[in-house]
Design a protein around this motif. Structure first.
Motif, PDB file in Angstrom:
ATOM      1  N   VAL A 165     -31.129 -10.324 -52.832  1.00 23.59           N
ATOM      2  CA  VAL A 165     -31.977  -9.416 -53.610  1.00 23.59           C
ATOM      3  C   VAL A 165     -33.455  -9.711 -53.361  1.00 23.59           C
ATOM      4  O   VAL A 165     -34.270  -8.796 -53.119  1.00 23.59           O
ATOM      5  CB  VAL A 165     -31.646  -9.513 -55.116  1.00 23.59           C
ATOM      6  N   LEU A 166     -33.826 -10.985 -53.409  1.00 32.98           N
ATOM      7  CA  LEU A 166     -35.228 -11.361 -53.203  1.00 32.98           C
ATOM      8  C   LEU A 166     -35.698 -11.039 -51.787  1.00 32.98           C
ATOM      9  O   LEU A 166     -36.827 -10.582 -51.572  1.00 32.98           O
ATOM     10  CB  LEU A 166     -35.412 -12.850 -53.496  1.00 32.98           C
ATOM     11  N   THR A 167     -34.836 -11.275 -50.801  1.00 31.52           N
ATOM     12  CA  THR A 167     -35.194 -10.987 -49.414  1.00 31.52           C
ATOM     13  C   THR A 167     -35.355  -9.484 -49.200  1.00 31.52           C
ATOM     14  O   THR A 167     -36.282  -9.035 -48.512  1.00 31.52           O
ATOM     15  CB  THR A 167     -34.136 -11.538 -48.450  1.00 31.52           C
ATOM     16  N   SER A 168     -34.456  -8.699 -49.793  1.00 35.32           N
ATOM     17  CA  SER A 168     -34.577  -7.241 -49.668  1.00 35.32           C
ATOM     18  C   SER A 168     -35.878  -6.761 -50.311  1.00 35.32           C
ATOM     19  O   SER A 168     -36.535  -5.846 -49.797  1.00 35.32           O
ATOM     20  CB  SER A 168     -33.372  -6.549 -50.302  1.00 35.32           C
ATOM     21  N   GLY A 169     -36.256  -7.389 -51.428  1.00 34.54           N
ATOM     22  CA  GLY A 169     -37.516  -7.037 -52.071  1.00 34.54           C
ATOM     23  C   GLY A 169     -38.712  -7.381 -51.219  1.00 34.54           C
ATOM     24  O   GLY A 169     -39.680  -6.603 -51.127  1.00 34.54           O
ATOM     25  N   ALA A 170     -38.668  -8.550 -50.547  1.00 35.45           N
ATOM     26  CA  ALA A 170     -39.774  -8.967 -49.690  1.00 35.45           C
ATOM     27  C   ALA A 170     -39.894  -8.069 -48.455  1.00 35.45           C
ATOM     28  O   ALA A 170     -41.003  -7.804 -47.969  1.00 35.45           O
ATOM     29  CB  ALA A 170     -39.576 -10.421 -49.264  1.00 35.45           C
ATOM     30  N   MET A 171     -38.754  -7.584 -47.953  1.00 33.27           N
ATOM     31  CA  MET A 171     -38.767  -6.784 -46.731  1.00 33.27           C
ATOM     32  C   MET A 171     -39.110  -5.318 -46.992  1.00 33.27           C
ATOM     33  O   MET A 171     -39.824  -4.693 -46.205  1.00 33.27           O
ATOM     34  CB  MET A 171     -37.404  -6.880 -46.037  1.00 33.27           C
ATOM     35  N   PHE A 172     -38.594  -4.762 -48.095  1.00 31.84           N
ATOM     36  CA  PHE A 172     -38.719  -3.320 -48.320  1.00 31.84           C
ATOM     37  C   PHE A 172     -39.366  -2.957 -49.652  1.00 31.84           C
ATOM     38  O   PHE A 172     -39.473  -1.777 -49.984  1.00 31.84           O
ATOM     39  CB  PHE A 172     -37.338  -2.656 -48.238  1.00 31.84           C
ATOM     40  N   GLY A 173     -39.754  -3.967 -50.435  1.00 31.25           N
ATOM     41  CA  GLY A 173     -40.364  -3.688 -51.726  1.00 31.25           C
ATOM     42  C   GLY A 173     -39.386  -3.917 -52.867  1.00 31.25           C
ATOM     43  O   GLY A 173     -38.164  -3.852 -52.693  1.00 31.25           O
ATOM     44  N   MET A 174     -39.921  -4.174 -54.047  1.00 27.60           N
ATOM     45  CA  MET A 174     -39.082  -4.519 -55.197  1.00 27.60           C
ATOM     46  C   MET A 174     -38.218  -3.359 -55.662  1.00 27.60           C
ATOM     47  O   MET A 174     -37.193  -3.557 -56.299  1.00 27.60           O
ATOM     48  CB  MET A 174     -39.959  -5.018 -56.348  1.00 27.60           C
ATOM     49  N   GLU A 175     -38.612  -2.124 -55.324  1.00 32.01           N
ATOM     50  CA  GLU A 175     -37.774  -0.982 -55.707  1.00 32.01           C
ATOM     51  C   GLU A 175     -36.418  -1.070 -54.996  1.00 32.01           C
ATOM     52  O   GLU A 175     -35.363  -0.845 -55.601  1.00 32.01           O
ATOM     53  CB  GLU A 175     -38.466   0.334 -55.379  1.00 32.01           C
ATOM     54  N   ILE A 176     -36.442  -1.426 -53.705  1.00 30.78           N
ATOM     55  CA  ILE A 176     -35.197  -1.602 -52.960  1.00 30.78           C
ATOM     56  C   ILE A 176     -34.387  -2.759 -53.536  1.00 30.78           C
ATOM     57  O   ILE A 176     -33.150  -2.706 -53.614  1.00 30.78           O
ATOM     58  CB  ILE A 176     -35.489  -1.844 -51.464  1.00 30.78           C
ATOM     59  N   ALA A 177     -35.059  -3.816 -53.969  1.00 32.51           N
ATOM     60  CA  ALA A 177     -34.369  -4.954 -54.581  1.00 32.51           C
ATOM     61  C   ALA A 177     -33.624  -4.514 -55.841  1.00 32.51           C
ATOM     62  O   ALA A 177     -32.495  -4.952 -56.092  1.00 32.51           O
ATOM     63  CB  ALA A 177     -35.368  -6.064 -54.916  1.00 32.51           C
ATOM     64  N   LEU A 178     -34.245  -3.639 -56.613  1.00 38.65           N
ATOM     65  CA  LEU A 178     -33.594  -3.147 -57.831  1.00 38.65           C
ATOM     66  C   LEU A 178     -32.378  -2.287 -57.495  1.00 38.65           C
ATOM     67  O   LEU A 178     -31.340  -2.361 -58.165  1.00 38.65           O
ATOM     68  CB  LEU A 178     -34.585  -2.351 -58.673  1.00 38.65           C
ATOM     69  N   TYR A 179     -32.484  -1.476 -56.455  1.00 39.10           N
ATOM     70  CA  TYR A 179     -31.322  -0.678 -56.044  1.00 39.10           C
ATOM     71  C   TYR A 179     -30.216  -1.573 -55.497  1.00 39.10           C
ATOM     72  O   TYR A 179     -29.027  -1.281 -55.665  1.00 39.10           O
ATOM     73  CB  TYR A 179     -31.736   0.372 -55.004  1.00 39.10           C
TER      74      TYR A 179
END
Length: 283
Positions: A165-179
């Protein structure tokens, strides 16, 4: 488990193989139709493979297979041959379907992609768990890691998924992390419905063939069994309750063993939140 595998039922093993393949198809569809087009990540090694694919430009299917090979070798030696074999069959066919099926963006709505990706992924993971395998990687690795620590197994799932989740947020933004969190939640709920998310379970087997059931359990599952005298409330027959704590990966095998030793036995499975004392960790 080795004793059990000496008496292979071809039809039963064929059913497990078919389930592993069908599960792989569901997992691949969840990725190629929903998660990959939306840049939303799955849980476990599948999510790790997606992240590495974004960094290396290699296909997620190939990376998933490569990640699972060393873990499968360890699992074969340390966890159990049947469980590891069907887990790797699932991973191999997931890789095949990921390469064979096209990536199609069905919907532009990222919420729909997250939800339906989680539904199909959860169905695939829960289905193979129900029939004595897993979707690979993390399930095998967590069992191996747990031997070195007294921490509950769930903490390892949490740590790895938190990293995704944290890596996805760092790569694509926290909105993607939430999804991504939404996808993980939906998939875990489907696994709950089809199998169980709890790693340790307590089975209470009510039987009037206590000796036969205990002998069968000891031959195939290395677990202690507690025998409690009981009496049938309606039949007034003398019975016994055999209590045994297992991991979720042994649930399918337990069902087969008890059904063979005493088809008339009644088995109740309950969640085990903690175990103290002589619980064998290397199974």
């Amino acid at each position: 488990m080795q004793n059990y595998l000496k008496n292979i039922d071809i039809l039963e093993e064929g059913k497990k193989f078919a389930v592993a393949v069908c599960s792989a198809l569901l997992l691949a569809l969840s990725l190629n139709l929903f998660l990959i087009p939306a840049n939303v990540f799955a849980s476990g090694f599948t999510g790790v493979a997606q992240i590495l694919s974004e960094l290396t430009m290699l296909s997620p299917g190939l990376l998933l297979l490569l990640l699972n090979i060393p873990v499968a070798i360890l699992g074969w030696m340390k966890v159990g041959k049947s469980f590891t074999f069907y887990s790797f069959v699932n991973v191999a066919f997931t890789t095949f379907f990921l390469e064979a099926l096209p990536v199609i963006n069905i919907s532009q709505d990222i919420i729909l992609n997250s939800v339906f990706g989680g539904v199909l992924g959860g169905m695939g993971a829960g289905l193979v768990l129900k029939f004595g395998g897993s979707s690979g990687g993390v399930d095998i690795l967590v069992l191996l890691l747990a031997r070195k620590s007294d921490r509950p197994l769930g903490i390892y799932f949490f740590i790895l998924n938190a990293m995704i989740v944290l890596t996805s947020g760092a790569m694509f933004g926290m909105e993607i992390a939430l999804y991504t969190l939404l996808t993980l939640y939906v998939s875990s709920r489907l696994i709950d419905a089809l199998h169980t998310r709890h790693v340790k379970l307590t089975a209470m087997v009510v039987t009037n063939k206590g000796d036969e059931v205990q002998e069968a359990l000891h031959k195939n599952i290395t677990r202690g069994v507690t025998r409690i005298p009981a009496k049938g409330g309606y039949s007034k027959e003398d019975k016994e309750v055999l209590m045994i704590v297992i991991t979720r990966y042994e649930l399918y095998l337990l069902h087969q063993i008890v059904n063979e030793a005493d088809p008339a036995a009644f088995t109740n499975i309950v969640q085990t939140t903690g175990v103290f004392g002589m619980f064998r960790k290397d199974q």
